[in-house]
Design an enzyme around this catalytic site. Structure first.
Site, PDB file in Angstrom:
ATOM      1  N   ASP A 187       0.775  -1.107   0.085  1.00  0.00           N
ATOM      2  CA  ASP A 187       0.060   0.107  -0.047  1.00  0.00           C
ATOM      3  C   ASP A 187       1.020   1.245  -0.085  1.00  0.00           C
ATOM      4  O   ASP A 187       2.205   1.155   0.368  1.00  0.00           O
ATOM      5  CB  ASP A 187      -0.816  -0.159   1.301  1.00  0.00           C
ATOM      6  CG  ASP A 187      -1.750   1.367   1.361  1.00  0.00           C
ATOM      7  OD1 ASP A 187      -2.330   1.445   0.318  1.00  0.00           O
ATOM      8  OD2 ASP A 187      -1.834   1.572   2.430  1.00  0.00           O
ATOM      9  N   ASP A 223       0.022   5.070   0.991  1.00  0.00           N
ATOM     10  CA  ASP A 223      -0.310   6.178   1.885  1.00  0.00           C
ATOM     11  C   ASP A 223      -0.348   5.466   3.246  1.00  0.00           C
ATOM     12  O   ASP A 223      -0.947   4.802   3.750  1.00  0.00           O
ATOM     13  CB  ASP A 223      -1.801   6.808   1.831  1.00  0.00           C
ATOM     14  CG  ASP A 223      -1.659   7.371   0.342  1.00  0.00           C
ATOM     15  OD1 ASP A 223      -0.932   8.172  -0.089  1.00  0.00           O
ATOM     16  OD2 ASP A 223      -2.772   7.251  -0.174  1.00  0.00           O
TER      17      ASP A 223
END
Length: 248
Positions: A25, A27
């Site tokens: 991922d 952020d």
């Protein structure tokens, strides 16, 4: 002082080295832009809710409860649903000034991009982990619900590490459901030419951990940036670290 682990814990924390790829991922895992997203969402809903005085105001917990890790417009819908608010959907390119699901999502995006334009500094521990994974010959990909992932990677100086980026734009184009569905992670594995079983998912959001857990992945590493260690474990993380430097 570095945290000391037992032999069993060390074996668990180094289990990623038996995989063929790491699916990150973005952020909150590679860059601190999760904080920027939080700020942008709060600015959006603080402003919007001024016109809905009957609704409860925006709380810090709303980000983790209704928004974190989800595609932008799903975050808008889920937050509004938590306040029993229903708005028209609006077109995808709706004016940010309009009070529609798409308009509010586009308004949030404007705020986010203004902040990112000033530059993004990646987490040092994450950079070290990327270097360690590359040194072992692992393939890398980014899987993000954000439509701004390529711009954030470029601003953080990380884009050259990731030949595969599955972001919100790719998901929409390919008709892939967002997290907590595992489809975007599975698609990234296919683009790398690998079965999901050989890919590790790295996530800081509950919805992302759920996506990894519900798919047939090698393992799911949770990174606790505020969601909570036990919450990430309950969502399906194989184990949880505070920072990826712990795995190097």
């Amino acid at each position: 002082m570095p945290q000391l682990h037992s032999g069993a814990q060390n074996a668990q924390l180094s289990s990623w080295t038996t995989a063929s790829a790491i699916l990150f991922d973005l952020d909150g895992v590679l860059t601190p832009t999760a904080v920027v997203h939080e700020r942008a969402w709060q600015e959006l809903f603080d402003g919007y809710l001024e016109s809905v005085p009957s609704a409860a105001g925006y709380r810090e917990s709303d980000y983790f409860d209704h928004i974190d890790g989800k595609p932008r417009f799903d975050g808008v819908r889920d937050f509004l649903a938590s306040r029993s608010i229903v708005l028209p959907e609006g077109p995808a390119d709706d004016d940010p000034a309009n009070e529609t699901v798409q308009g509010l999502g586009n308004r949030k995006n404007l705020v986010f991009n203004e902040i990112v334009a000033a530059g993004v500094e990646p987490f040092e521990g994450s950079v070290r982990f990327i270097e360690a994974a590359l040194a072992r010959g692992l393939k890398l990909a980014v899987v993000s619900s954000s439509r701004n992932a390529p711009a954030v990677l470029e601003a953080a100086g990380l884009s050259h590490h990731f030949p595969v980026v599955v972001d919100g734009v790719v998901a929409a184009t390919e008709g892939l459901p967002g997290k907590p569905d595992p489809a975007t992670y599975e698609y990234a594995a296919r683009l790398l030419g690998l079965p999901s079983e050989e890919c590790v998912v790295v996530e800081d959001a509950v919805s992302g951990v759920q996506a990894g857990s519900s798919g047939k992945f090698h393992s799911v590493i949770g990174v606790d940036r505020g969601a909570g260690r036990q919450i990430l474990l309950a969502a399906g993380a194989t184990f949880v670290v505070n920072d990826l430097i712990e795995l190097v």
